[in-house]
Motif scaffolding. Structure first.
Motif, PDB file in Angstrom:
ATOM      1  N   THR A  32      41.795  12.770  36.384  1.00 58.06           N
ATOM      2  CA  THR A  32      41.530  13.432  37.668  1.00 58.06           C
ATOM      3  C   THR A  32      41.803  12.495  38.837  1.00 58.06           C
ATOM      4  O   THR A  32      42.467  12.868  39.818  1.00 58.06           O
ATOM      5  N   VAL A  33      41.287  11.273  38.739  1.00 59.28           N
ATOM      6  CA  VAL A  33      41.435  10.306  39.834  1.00 59.28           C
ATOM      7  C   VAL A  33      42.853   9.749  39.888  1.00 59.28           C
ATOM      8  O   VAL A  33      43.480   9.708  40.962  1.00 59.28           O
ATOM      9  N   ALA A  34      43.398   9.333  38.744  1.00 57.71           N
ATOM     10  CA  ALA A  34      44.716   8.697  38.730  1.00 57.71           C
ATOM     11  C   ALA A  34      45.805   9.655  39.194  1.00 57.71           C
ATOM     12  O   ALA A  34      46.710   9.265  39.954  1.00 57.71           O
ATOM     13  N   ASP A  35      45.753  10.905  38.750  1.00 61.05           N
ATOM     14  CA  ASP A  35      46.785  11.875  39.151  1.00 61.05           C
ATOM     15  C   ASP A  35      46.808  12.070  40.663  1.00 61.05           C
ATOM     16  O   ASP A  35      47.881  12.170  41.276  1.00 61.05           O
ATOM     17  N   GLN A  36      45.634  12.124  41.289  1.00 61.21           N
ATOM     18  CA  GLN A  36      45.590  12.309  42.741  1.00 61.21           C
ATOM     19  C   GLN A  36      46.063  11.067  43.485  1.00 61.21           C
ATOM     20  O   GLN A  36      46.778  11.174  44.493  1.00 61.21           O
ATOM     21  N   ILE A  37      45.669   9.907  43.000  1.00 59.77           N
ATOM     22  CA  ILE A  37      46.128   8.673  43.649  1.00 59.77           C
ATOM     23  C   ILE A  37      47.642   8.571  43.587  1.00 59.77           C
ATOM     24  O   ILE A  37      48.299   8.209  44.577  1.00 59.77           O
ATOM     25  N   ILE A  38      48.222   8.898  42.440  1.00 62.22           N
ATOM     26  CA  ILE A  38      49.674   8.802  42.281  1.00 62.22           C
ATOM     27  C   ILE A  38      50.387   9.830  43.163  1.00 62.22           C
ATOM     28  O   ILE A  38      51.411   9.541  43.781  1.00 62.22           O
ATOM     29  N   GLU A  39      49.839  11.046  43.258  1.00 60.64           N
ATOM     30  CA  GLU A  39      50.496  12.100  44.033  1.00 60.64           C
ATOM     31  C   GLU A  39      50.274  11.959  45.532  1.00 60.64           C
ATOM     32  O   GLU A  39      51.213  12.132  46.326  1.00 60.64           O
ATOM     33  N   TYR A  40      49.036  11.641  45.942  1.00 61.45           N
ATOM     34  CA  TYR A  40      48.701  11.654  47.362  1.00 61.45           C
ATOM     35  C   TYR A  40      48.439  10.265  47.952  1.00 61.45           C
ATOM     36  O   TYR A  40      48.345  10.132  49.179  1.00 61.45           O
ATOM     37  N   GLY A  41      48.268   9.270  47.110  1.00 60.49           N
ATOM     38  CA  GLY A  41      47.886   7.953  47.600  1.00 60.49           C
ATOM     39  C   GLY A  41      46.406   7.836  47.894  1.00 60.49           C
ATOM     40  O   GLY A  41      45.951   6.820  48.433  1.00 60.49           O
ATOM     41  N   GLU A  42      45.634   8.848  47.525  1.00 56.54           N
ATOM     42  CA  GLU A  42      44.192   8.876  47.748  1.00 56.54           C
ATOM     43  C   GLU A  42      43.576   9.951  46.872  1.00 56.54           C
ATOM     44  O   GLU A  42      44.278  10.781  46.289  1.00 56.54           O
ATOM     45  N   VAL A  43      42.249   9.946  46.787  1.00 57.31           N
ATOM     46  CA  VAL A  43      41.527  10.986  46.051  1.00 57.31           C
ATOM     47  C   VAL A  43      41.069  12.047  47.035  1.00 57.31           C
ATOM     48  O   VAL A  43      40.291  11.768  47.948  1.00 57.31           O
ATOM     49  N   ARG A  44      41.571  13.266  46.851  1.00 59.62           N
ATOM     50  CA  ARG A  44      41.211  14.367  47.749  1.00 59.62           C
ATOM     51  C   ARG A  44      40.144  15.271  47.148  1.00 59.62           C
ATOM     52  O   ARG A  44      39.457  15.997  47.876  1.00 59.62           O
ATOM     53  N   ASP A  45      40.052  15.295  45.828  1.00 60.64           N
ATOM     54  CA  ASP A  45      39.066  16.125  45.135  1.00 60.64           C
ATOM     55  C   ASP A  45      38.405  15.254  44.083  1.00 60.64           C
ATOM     56  O   ASP A  45      38.918  15.082  42.986  1.00 60.64           O
TER      57      ASP A  45
END
Length: 364
Positions: A259-272
């Motif tokens: 959950t965390v890694a996918d968002q960091i890779i896609e957005y550069g941050e955790v959004r959810d």
């Protein structure tokens, strides 16, 4: 017996003793860093084991261990950040590596030792999410043969499963220990000293596989060669000089890692974040005997869950559902296993009277 929890980020200097210091843990490592091991030995055949007098069942289990090590260990790396060492897992074929936030600390540049080459590679921080003690870094150059790990299904992790912990304990790269899943669904809080983030982490996997300084950020692996968690914490006796409690370690589950890694890779941050929140700032309050007795609401986020439920500054939270709330840590632990959108009962003291309100949780 009371225990405390300690996240590990060992120092780099070569010492001969495991020491607890005000700046973290200093451990025995090779001077100048650790070179990767030459690689796991080839699996011994069942027939050869039989000739050596090894029972067939034990030989088959040994073969399983060695097959998992052959599959997964090349995906586990050693990370050097400033004056510390930790572990990481190759997340994809683009050079992303997931690890603990307390391993990267405040650094933005790293040296990484991968299984496919002896010399360290350089890497850059993508983003860190201390609230869940996770971070992603990215290799500046992708070496040939870089192998991403496979992550398992957290819902299938069960007590009694055999697991292997892989990482760089005490700076010894490509090390493997063995144990079982001791419990699931644990909520634990990191210490804020010794390099820890102070985060409260829910749904943790407890394991008997030894977790030592330097294992942080590595891999907890099942016998299907799947990463089921990232080793992060070990229990220790209370006090600054408390010794590590053997056989009690904790790993962040694979579902949260993804959950965390996918968002960091896609957005550069955790959004959810998937982490529930009341939408308040608070502090622990003491009773007349100087014992923790609740969490005083210091401020309420306008339009947030607590605000909409009618909570206000000055309220003292004493319960969330049936969980007694005595400290800000116990409040965080009560919320750690919840999800945004869930509704809970919050009991507060206001003007000498007790009242209970229903709060639909928001997101951290």
């Amino acid at each position: 017996m009371d225990v405390s929890l300690r996240s590990f980020r060992p120092g780099r200097r070569a010492l001969h003793l495991l020491l607890t210091t005000t700046t973290g843990l200093c451990v025995l490592v090779l001077a100048g860093g650790c070179s990767p091991a030459a690689g796991p030995a080839p699996a011994r055949s069942t027939q050869a084991a039989a000739r050596a007098g090894v029972p067939a069942v034990a030989s088959e289990l040994q073969d399983d261990y060695q097959e998992v090590i052959d599959d997964v260990l090349p995906s586990v790396v050693q990370i050097e950040a400033a004056r510390s060492l930790g572990s990481g897992i190759v997340y994809d074929d683009r050079g992303h590596i997931v690890t603990n936030a307390h391993v990267v600390g405040s650094a933005r540049r790293f040296e990484v030792v991968v299984a496919t080459r002896e010399q360290p590679l350089t890497a850059t921080l993508v983003s860190s999410f201390p609230e869940q003690d996770l971070a992603v870094i990215k290799l500046d150059t992708i070496p040939p043969g870089l192998k991403a790990a496979r992550f398992g299904d957290s819902s299938e992790v069960a007590v009694g499963q055999i697991v292997l912990a892989m990482g760089s304990p005490l700076g010894l790269s490509s090390s493997v220990t063995q144990g079982i899943v001791s419990a699931v669904g644990r909520t634990v809080t990191e210490s804020g000293d010794g390099g820890g983030t102070g985060a409260t982490l829910g749904n943790m996997v407890q394991t008997s596989a030894p977790i030592n300084p330097g294992n942080s950020g590595g891999a907890l692996v099942n016998l299907n060669s799947e990463v089921i968690g990232i080793p992060t914490l070990a229990a220790s006796e209370p006090g600054p000089e408390g010794s590590i409690a053997p056989g009690i370690g904790f790993a962040i589950p694979a579902s949260m890692v993804r959950t965390v890694a996918d968002q960091i890779i896609e957005y550069g941050e955790v959004r959810d974040s998937g982490r529930a929140a009341l939408g308040i700032t608070g502090r622990t309050v003491l009773d007349s005997s100087y014992r923790p007795s609740g969490v005083a609401v210091v401020s309420v986020t306008r339009g947030g869950p607590a605000d909409e439920a009618g909570l206000r500054a000055g309220d003292i939270i004493t319960k969330v559902d049936n969980a007694e709330i005595t400290t800000i840590t116990s409040l965080a632990e009560a919320l750690a296993s919840r999800r945004p959108g869930e509704t809970v009962s919050v009991t507060v003291q206001r003007d000498g009277a007790e009242r209970t309100v229903r709060v639909t949780l928001g997101e951290m």
